[in-house]
Design an enzyme around this catalytic site. Structure first.
Site, short mmCIF file in Angstrom:
data_model
loop_
_atom_site.label_atom_id
_atom_site.label_comp_id
_atom_site.label_asym_id
_atom_site.label_seq_id
_atom_site.Cartn_x
_atom_site.Cartn_y
_atom_site.Cartn_z
N LYS A 53 0.84 -1.20 0.00
CA LYS A 53 0.00 0.00 0.00
C LYS A 53 0.88 1.25 0.00
O LYS A 53 0.60 2.22 -0.71
CB LYS A 53 -0.95 -0.03 1.20
CG LYS A 53 -2.08 -1.02 0.98
CD LYS A 53 -2.87 -1.35 2.23
CE LYS A 53 -3.83 -2.51 1.89
NZ LYS A 53 -4.50 -3.08 3.05
N GLN A 97 -5.18 -1.88 9.17
CA GLN A 97 -4.97 -3.21 8.59
C GLN A 97 -5.60 -4.28 9.48
O GLN A 97 -5.33 -4.34 10.67
CB GLN A 97 -3.45 -3.45 8.43
CG GLN A 97 -3.10 -4.71 7.69
CD GLN A 97 -3.58 -4.72 6.24
OE1 GLN A 97 -3.39 -3.75 5.51
NE2 GLN A 97 -4.22 -5.79 5.83
N ASP A 120 -11.51 2.34 3.03
CA ASP A 120 -11.81 0.91 2.86
C ASP A 120 -13.31 0.70 2.69
O ASP A 120 -13.75 -0.38 2.30
CB ASP A 120 -11.37 0.13 4.11
CG ASP A 120 -10.06 -0.60 3.92
OD1 ASP A 120 -9.72 -0.87 2.76
OD2 ASP A 120 -9.41 -0.91 4.93
#
Ligand code: NDP
Length: 285
Positions: A53, A97, A120
């Site tokens: 990322k 995460q 997200d």
């Protein structure tokens, strides 16, 4: 033999466009998209995802911050960090995460991220917006699958679409995005009876199960489009998807490989969401 949909190529094209749009945003407004990635603990797979990322951010010219917290971080400490990131104008996207260590409550953590920075699209507010079809961000993996289908002009309207898997991050939103484009959608899961009869109905079959060689040729209608979201390890420890590639390749019309299919798209969609968030921030002034 199936046509292979090249996720790396599609992903590279999307990132090129994001890089151009980023340059334009910086030139016109002085705002550079910023992504903060928070990782708690030492999970090796998570560390690889975070590294990729960060690399993605560099590729497209974003500002990025990595917050690597120790395994014993308390819920309060993590929430305090999210509060600071929520208030930081340099940060337009916040990603925690997953999975988190067991002592941390995932739901509380996700709900603490401002919906406008939830790139997200896991926050309940963003999930609800996706449901009603009025959203800023789409969940990254399902959005990546839609981009792959569009990249090879697969018609979705009126097609039988079967999604195997009903998780909140892949299966359910995947079904919703296919439905938004007028697919006739079935969601299958571990309690589905006669799974192969269901999957064989699919013109578009998306597998998000998490088991190597789960989808075999006898489960696929000849000529179907097969999208493999799974990321598993085979007997030799090599990365593979849910689909038994060798047999299904002979039956499907289109197929995504693992690696090099859906995986690279997920990060590209994350970058796209972060850019959208920065563009929205620029509009608000
Ligand atoms: P989950 O474990 O949360 O969900 C798996 C789903 O598969 C569940 O809904 C489960 O059903 C269903 N399932 C399990 N066994 C069967 C079975 N025998 N028959 C039918 N359905 C079954 O996984 P995720 O959705 O998080 O991820 C799925 C896969 O996608 C994993 O391999 C993951 O690594 C990968 N992934 C890949 C990404 C990428 O970027 N390429 C991103 C995210 C995930 P039930 O609900 O009934 O238990």
């Amino acid at each position: 033999m199936a046509n292979i949909i090249d996720g790396k190529k599609v992903s590279a094209q999307i990132r090129e466009q994001i890089a151009l749009d980023t340059q334009k945003l910086v030139a016109e407004t002085g705002i550079c998209p910023g992504l903060a990635v928070v990782i708690v603990g030492d999970d090796s797979a998570s560390k690889v995802y975070v590294k990729n990322k960060k690399k993605g951010c560099e590729q497209v010219g974003f500002y990025s911050e990595e917050h690597a917290l120790p395994e014993d971080t308390t819920q309060q400490e993590l929430l305090a960090l999210l509060d600071r990131l929520n208030e930081n104008p340099k940060i337009h996207g916040i990603l925690v995460q997953l999975p988190l260590p067991a002592h941390l409550d995932e739901k509380t953590v996700i709900e603490r991220i401002l919906p406008t920075k939830d790139v997200d699209a896991f926050h309940a507010s963003n999930v609800g917006k996706i449901m009603i079809g009025d959203y800023d961000f789409l969940p990254c993996t399902p959005a990546g699958v839609m981009e792959l289908l569009h990249s090879v002009n697969i018609p979705i309207e009126g097609k039988e679409c079967v999604v195997v898997g009903r998780s909140n991050i892949v299966g359910k939103p995947m079904a919703m995005l296919l439905l938004h484009e007028n697919g006739t959608v079935t969601i299958a899961h571990s309690r589905t009876k006669n799974l192969s009869e269901v999957t064989k109905r699919a013109d578009i079959l998306v597998s998000a199960v998490g088991r190597a060689k789960f989808i075999t040729a006898d489960m696929v209608k000849p000529g179907a489009v097969v999208i493999d979201v799974g990321m598993n390890r085979d007997e030799e420890g090599k990365l593979c998807g849910d689909v038994d590639f060798v047999s299904v390749e002979k039956v499907a019309s289109y197929l995504t490989p693992v690696p090099g299919g859906v995986g690279p798209m997920t990060i590209s969609m994350l970058l796209k969401n972060t850019l959208t968030s920065a563009q929205n921030a620029a509009k608000k002034g």
